[in-house]
Write a protein that holds these residues in place. Structure first.
Motif, short mmCIF file in Angstrom:
data_model
loop_
_atom_site.label_atom_id
_atom_site.label_comp_id
_atom_site.label_asym_id
_atom_site.label_seq_id
_atom_site.Cartn_x
_atom_site.Cartn_y
_atom_site.Cartn_z
N LEU A 335 -7.01 8.22 6.03
CA LEU A 335 -6.42 8.04 7.35
C LEU A 335 -5.59 6.77 7.34
N PHE A 336 -4.27 6.92 7.51
CA PHE A 336 -3.37 5.78 7.68
C PHE A 336 -3.21 5.55 9.18
N TYR A 337 -3.60 4.37 9.64
CA TYR A 337 -3.48 4.05 11.06
C TYR A 337 -2.73 2.74 11.17
N LEU A 338 -1.53 2.79 11.77
CA LEU A 338 -0.67 1.61 11.85
C LEU A 338 -0.25 1.37 13.29
N ARG A 339 -0.48 0.15 13.76
CA ARG A 339 -0.02 -0.20 15.10
C ARG A 339 1.49 -0.41 15.11
N ILE A 340 2.04 -0.33 16.29
CA ILE A 340 3.47 -0.52 16.45
C ILE A 340 3.87 -1.91 15.96
N TYR A 341 5.01 -2.00 15.31
CA TYR A 341 5.59 -3.22 14.75
C TYR A 341 4.87 -3.72 13.49
N GLU A 342 3.92 -2.97 12.97
CA GLU A 342 3.35 -3.29 11.66
C GLU A 342 4.11 -2.46 10.63
N ASP A 343 5.19 -3.02 10.14
CA ASP A 343 6.10 -2.24 9.31
C ASP A 343 5.74 -2.23 7.83
N SER A 344 5.22 -3.33 7.30
CA SER A 344 5.07 -3.42 5.85
C SER A 344 4.19 -2.33 5.25
N PRO A 345 3.05 -1.94 5.85
CA PRO A 345 2.28 -0.85 5.23
C PRO A 345 3.03 0.47 5.19
N SER A 346 3.95 0.67 6.15
CA SER A 346 4.69 1.93 6.17
C SER A 346 5.63 2.06 4.98
N TRP A 347 6.04 0.92 4.40
CA TRP A 347 6.91 0.99 3.23
C TRP A 347 6.18 1.56 2.03
N ASP A 348 4.87 1.37 2.00
CA ASP A 348 4.07 1.86 0.87
C ASP A 348 3.76 3.35 0.98
N PHE A 349 3.79 3.86 2.21
CA PHE A 349 3.22 5.19 2.44
C PHE A 349 3.85 6.31 1.62
N PRO A 350 5.18 6.42 1.50
CA PRO A 350 5.72 7.57 0.77
C PRO A 350 5.16 7.71 -0.65
N GLU A 351 5.10 6.60 -1.39
CA GLU A 351 4.57 6.67 -2.75
C GLU A 351 3.06 6.85 -2.77
N GLN A 352 2.37 6.22 -1.81
CA GLN A 352 0.93 6.41 -1.73
C GLN A 352 0.60 7.86 -1.40
N ASN A 353 1.36 8.45 -0.51
CA ASN A 353 1.14 9.84 -0.13
C ASN A 353 1.28 10.77 -1.33
N LYS A 354 2.32 10.53 -2.12
CA LYS A 354 2.51 11.35 -3.33
C LYS A 354 1.30 11.25 -4.25
N ARG A 355 0.83 10.02 -4.45
CA ARG A 355 -0.29 9.81 -5.36
C ARG A 355 -1.56 10.45 -4.82
N LEU A 356 -1.81 10.29 -3.54
CA LEU A 356 -3.02 10.86 -2.95
C LEU A 356 -3.00 12.38 -2.96
N LYS A 357 -1.84 12.97 -2.67
CA LYS A 357 -1.73 14.43 -2.72
C LYS A 357 -1.97 14.95 -4.13
N ALA A 358 -1.47 14.20 -5.13
CA ALA A 358 -1.70 14.59 -6.53
C ALA A 358 -3.18 14.51 -6.89
N MET A 359 -3.91 13.64 -6.18
CA MET A 359 -5.36 13.51 -6.41
C MET A 359 -6.15 14.57 -5.64
N GLY A 360 -5.45 15.38 -4.83
CA GLY A 360 -6.11 16.41 -4.05
C GLY A 360 -6.72 15.91 -2.75
N LYS A 361 -6.23 14.78 -2.24
CA LYS A 361 -6.77 14.19 -1.02
C LYS A 361 -5.97 14.63 0.21
N LYS A 362 -6.66 14.89 1.30
CA LYS A 362 -6.01 15.12 2.58
C LYS A 362 -5.49 13.79 3.12
N VAL A 363 -4.35 13.82 3.82
CA VAL A 363 -3.75 12.59 4.33
C VAL A 363 -3.33 12.79 5.78
#
Length: 394
Positions: A335-363
Motif C-alpha cells: 500500500l502506497f499512501y502519500l499525502r498531498i505535496y509529498e512529491d519525492s516518494p511518487s518519483w520512485d513509484f513507477p520503477e517500484q511498481n514494476k519491480r513489485l508486479k514482477a515479484m507477484g505483489k498486489k499494489v
C-alpha cells in the motif's frame, strides 16, 4: 483467500498492563512530557528521523518527537508557510510557533530528513530573528549527507562532533565516550526489543495486529527508553498468548503515520499491515549503533547505513530497499499512501511498481491524500477494494 476481520486494538491487548501503559503514553503524549519536566528532566523536541537520540540521552536529555495535532487551527502556519507544505508539516509548525511547545520542550533539533524540514528550519530561524518575542524554543539544525561515500562519512562525523559540542554547551558538561556508548547501548536494547515485538505481527503465527504494533513502536518516541524497553519486553511475553491473526498481509510505504487511523481502515477491511518503512514504524528500529567503534563513527554509520528513506535516496536505491523489505516481511501486497505535496516518494513509484508486479505483489497507490482518514469515504472504499482483490475477490 479468506481472512478474518481484525478489530484495531483488541480487548486482549488492553488487558495487558504493559500494553495499556504504552497506549496511555501513545494517546497522551504531552502528559508524559509534563510529568518528566515536573521531575526536573530537560526535554528536547526533535523533527526528522535523523536526530541522534543517543547524544541527547548521553547528556541527560529526554528526546521526544514533535508531532501534529488532528484538525488544528492553522492561523499561524497560514501566516508563515506556503500552502504547498504537506499538511502534517504545517500542523507541526503550528504547534511550534503558537507557543504549544514552548513550555513542553527546552530546545528543538531538526534534521534534514526531508526537504520540507530544511525549509521549516529556515522559517523558524527567521521567526527568531524578526519576532524574538514569540514563544518559540531555540532551534538547532543537523545537516547530514546521505550518499554512502567515504568523503560524506567523514563530513558527517564532523557534523556530529559539532552537534556534541552544541549539546555540551547546553548542559555545561563535556560528554565522554563512555557516556555516548552507554546511551547507544540503551537505544540498541530498545531497538532489539521493538524488533522482537514487531516479529509477532509477521508470519503464519502472528498474534499482534498493525494498530497494536504502531502503538508500541510510536510510544518509544515520547518516553524514557529504558522504561519503554521494560514495558515492551513485558508486552512480548503477554502477546505470545494472544489469538492468532489471519488476513491478506500488506506492506505500508509512503507518508509517516503519527496515529493508527489508516491502519484501522486496513484492519477493518480484513487486512494486516505486517511492516512499513516510515519512521513511526519498523524503520525506527532498523540498524543498531556499533558500540565497538569510536562512538561518533558508530552513530554516523547507524544513521547513514540504515534502510534508505523514501525522502533521501536515489530511485534505484529505493526500488531495491522496498523490494527487499517487502520480501522479508512476507507481505502479499503493498500500500502506497502519500499525502498531498509529498512529491519525492511518487518519483520512485513507477520503477517500484514494476519491480513489485514482477515479484507477484498486489499494489495500491493512494496519492495526494489529505489529513482526513476515518471519515474519508473514498479512501475507505479504495482500501476495501484493495484488500478484497488480495483475497481473490472474496
Amino acid at each position: 483467500m479468506k481472512g478474518s476481520v481484525v478489530v484495531a486494538i483488541r480487548e486482549k491487548a488492553l488487558q495487558s498492563r504493559a500494553f495499556a501503559a504504552l497506549k496511555n503514553i501513545y494517546d497522551n503524549r504531552e502528559s508524559y512530557i509534563v510529568d518528566a519536566k515536573a521531575r526536573g528532566r530537560k526535554v528536547v523536541g526533535t523533527l526528522g528521523c535523523d536526530v541522534p537520540d543517543e547524544i541527547l540521552m548521553a547528556a541527560g536529555y529526554l528526546p521526544v518527537r514533535l508531532y501534529a495535532d488532528k484538525d488544528p487551527d492553522l492561523r499561524d502556519a497560514n501566516q508563515y508557510l506556503e500552502f504547498s507544505f504537506d499538511p502534517v508539516i504545517r500542523a507541526q509548525f503550528q504547534k511550534i510557533v503558537d507557543g504549544t511547545y514552548y513550555d513542553l520542550v527546552d530546545r528543538i533539533v531538526i534534521s534534514n530528513s526531508t526537504d520540507a524540514l530544511i525549509r521549516i528550519y529556515f522559517y523558524l530561524r527567521e521567526v527568531h530573528h524578526i519576532e524574538p518575542e514569540k514563544k518559540v524554543p531555540p532551534v538547532y539544525f543537523i545537516d547530514w549527507l546521505f550518499t554512502r561515500t567515504r568523503m560524506h562519512q567523514v563530513r558527517n562525523e564532523g557534523t556530529i562532533k559539532r552537534f556534541i559540542e552544541e549539546v555540551e554547551s547546553w548542559s555545561g558538561t563535556a560528554l565522554t565516550d563512555s557516556e555516548i556508548r552507554a546511551a547507544s547501548e540503551v537505544c540498541n536494547e530498545n531497538r532489539a526489543a521493538l524488533r522482537s515485538f514487531s516479529a509477532l505481527r509477521k508470519g503464519e503465527n502472528a498474534t499482534v495486529n498493525s494498530s497494536e504494533a504502531l502503538v508500541v513502536i510510536g510510544s518509544s518516541l515520547f518516553m524514557d527508553r529504558k522504561e519503554h524497553t521494560e514495558l515492551v519486553n513485558q508486552v512480548i511475553e503477554d502477546a505470545r498468548s494472544w489469538e492468532k491473526l489471519s488476513g491478506p498481509k500488506v506492506y505500508m510505504t509512503g507518508s509517516v503515520q503519527e496515529n493508527t487511523e489508516l491502519y484501522e481502515l486496513v484492519e477493518a477491511s480484513g487486512g494486516l499491515i505486517v511492516s512499513e518503512d516510515h519512521d513511526w514504524g519498523d524503520r525506527h528500529m532498523d540498524r543498531d549503533v556499533n558500540t565497538g567503534l569510536d562512538p561518533v563513527r558508530g552513530i554516523v554509520d547507524r544513521y547513514m547505513l540504515r534502510m534508505f528513506s523514501s525522502k533521501k535516496a536515489f530511485v534505484s536505491q529505493r526500488v531495491e530497499a522496498l523490494a527487499d523489505a517487502v520480501e522479508a516481511s512476507g507481505a502479499e501486497g503493498v500500500l502506497f499512501y502519500l499525502r498531498i505535496y509529498e512529491d519525492s516518494p511518487s518519483w520512485d513509484f513507477p520503477e517500484q511498481n514494476k519491480r513489485l508486479k514482477a515479484m507477484g505483489k498486489k499494489v495500491d497507490y493512494l496519492a495526494k491524500q489529505g489529513t482526513e482518514i476515518t471519515g474519508n469515504i473514498k479512501l475507505r472504499a479504495d482500501i476495501t477494494a484493495f484488500i478484497s482483490d488480495m483475497k481473490g475477490g472474496c
